[in-house]
Design a protein around this motif. Sequence first.
Motif, mmCIF file in Angstrom:
data_model
loop_
_atom_site.group_PDB
_atom_site.id
_atom_site.type_symbol
_atom_site.label_atom_id
_atom_site.label_comp_id
_atom_site.label_asym_id
_atom_site.label_seq_id
_atom_site.Cartn_x
_atom_site.Cartn_y
_atom_site.Cartn_z
ATOM 1 N N ALA A 38 4.169 -31.853 11.150
ATOM 2 C CA ALA A 38 4.868 -31.134 10.075
ATOM 3 C C ALA A 38 6.356 -31.250 10.322
ATOM 4 N N GLY A 42 7.639 -25.828 9.541
ATOM 5 C CA GLY A 42 6.500 -25.928 8.622
ATOM 6 C C GLY A 42 5.340 -25.025 9.026
ATOM 7 N N GLY A 43 5.283 -24.700 10.321
ATOM 8 C CA GLY A 43 4.260 -23.749 10.778
ATOM 9 C C GLY A 43 3.233 -24.321 11.744
ATOM 10 N N ILE A 138 0.802 -30.472 8.014
ATOM 11 C CA ILE A 138 1.095 -29.164 7.412
ATOM 12 C C ILE A 138 2.326 -29.301 6.531
ATOM 13 N N SER A 140 4.578 -26.804 3.600
ATOM 14 C CA SER A 140 4.662 -25.381 3.268
ATOM 15 C C SER A 140 5.356 -25.185 1.932
ATOM 16 N N GLU A 143 9.116 -25.555 1.317
ATOM 17 C CA GLU A 143 9.656 -26.920 1.428
ATOM 18 C C GLU A 143 9.622 -27.667 0.098
ATOM 19 N N LEU A 163 -1.623 -26.635 3.257
ATOM 20 C CA LEU A 163 -0.445 -26.155 2.534
ATOM 21 C C LEU A 163 -0.211 -24.710 2.966
ATOM 22 N N ASN A 164 0.801 -24.525 3.802
ATOM 23 C CA ASN A 164 1.041 -23.251 4.468
ATOM 24 C C ASN A 164 1.977 -22.346 3.652
ATOM 25 N N LYS A 165 2.004 -21.087 4.026
ATOM 26 C CA LYS A 165 2.901 -20.068 3.437
ATOM 27 C C LYS A 165 2.602 -19.823 1.956
ATOM 28 N N SER A 196 -2.354 -19.292 4.639
ATOM 29 C CA SER A 196 -1.229 -18.439 5.021
ATOM 30 C C SER A 196 -1.502 -17.906 6.417
ATOM 31 N N CYS A 197 -0.566 -18.121 7.342
ATOM 32 C CA CYS A 197 -0.736 -17.574 8.692
ATOM 33 C C CYS A 197 -0.528 -16.066 8.679
#
Length: 212
Positions: A38, A42-43, A138, A140, A143, A163-165, A196-197
């Motif tokens: 990432a 990005g996580g 990853i 997000s 971005e 696809l994070n966040k 989502s974390c």
Amino acid sequence: MIKTIVVKQNILSHNDELANQIRQQLDAHSILALNFMASPGGGKTSVINTLIHLLKRKKRIAVIEGDVVTIDVNILKKHKIPVILANTHGACHLDSLMVLKALNKLTLSDLDVLFIENVGNLVCPANFPLGNHSNIVIASVPEGDDKPKKYPNMFRHADIVLLNKIDVLPSETFSMHRFQSALLKINPRATLIPISCKTREGFDSVVQLLFK
Ligand code: MG
Ligand code: ZN
């Protein structure tokens, strides 16, 4: 008489040869190895951290951290699992030699899962196979939805795209449809999972896909 010269068709680069050695070691111990890539922020560490939370009672996990500082190593060490810093000394990607050296510091017979956190960069890490079983890219929401379009090589190498966040959705600037169709054009075989974390949304699907 015609002398036949057998030419080895696939002359592997040094990196790929070492990647094969890594894969053999992993497979000999039935260890599943995942390479997380990432951009910075990005996580990667957050995703790995969440997965360790969810899996550590069932799986024996270790992490190889491609970094120059120990900030993320210390975060993950709180789980009391082996976390090895593969110091890239400023290089912008992990290569097989770095991973092999880190692997030698682990007791492979004590492991089920190896997470590899690559250097935060969406360009060259994709070009260095590390002997891992799956590439997890990853992206997000903050971005933007044009990431697959901007970094096609990275997304082409992805087996799974997280696809994070997604907790920041809805967003005026991010279109799930644009992201999905850009990814589909570049890599139709990649599995896309929105996560989502923060809320842990989507992680059931990630765990299901990877570990069941
Ligand atoms: Mg990190
Ligand atoms: Zn690089």
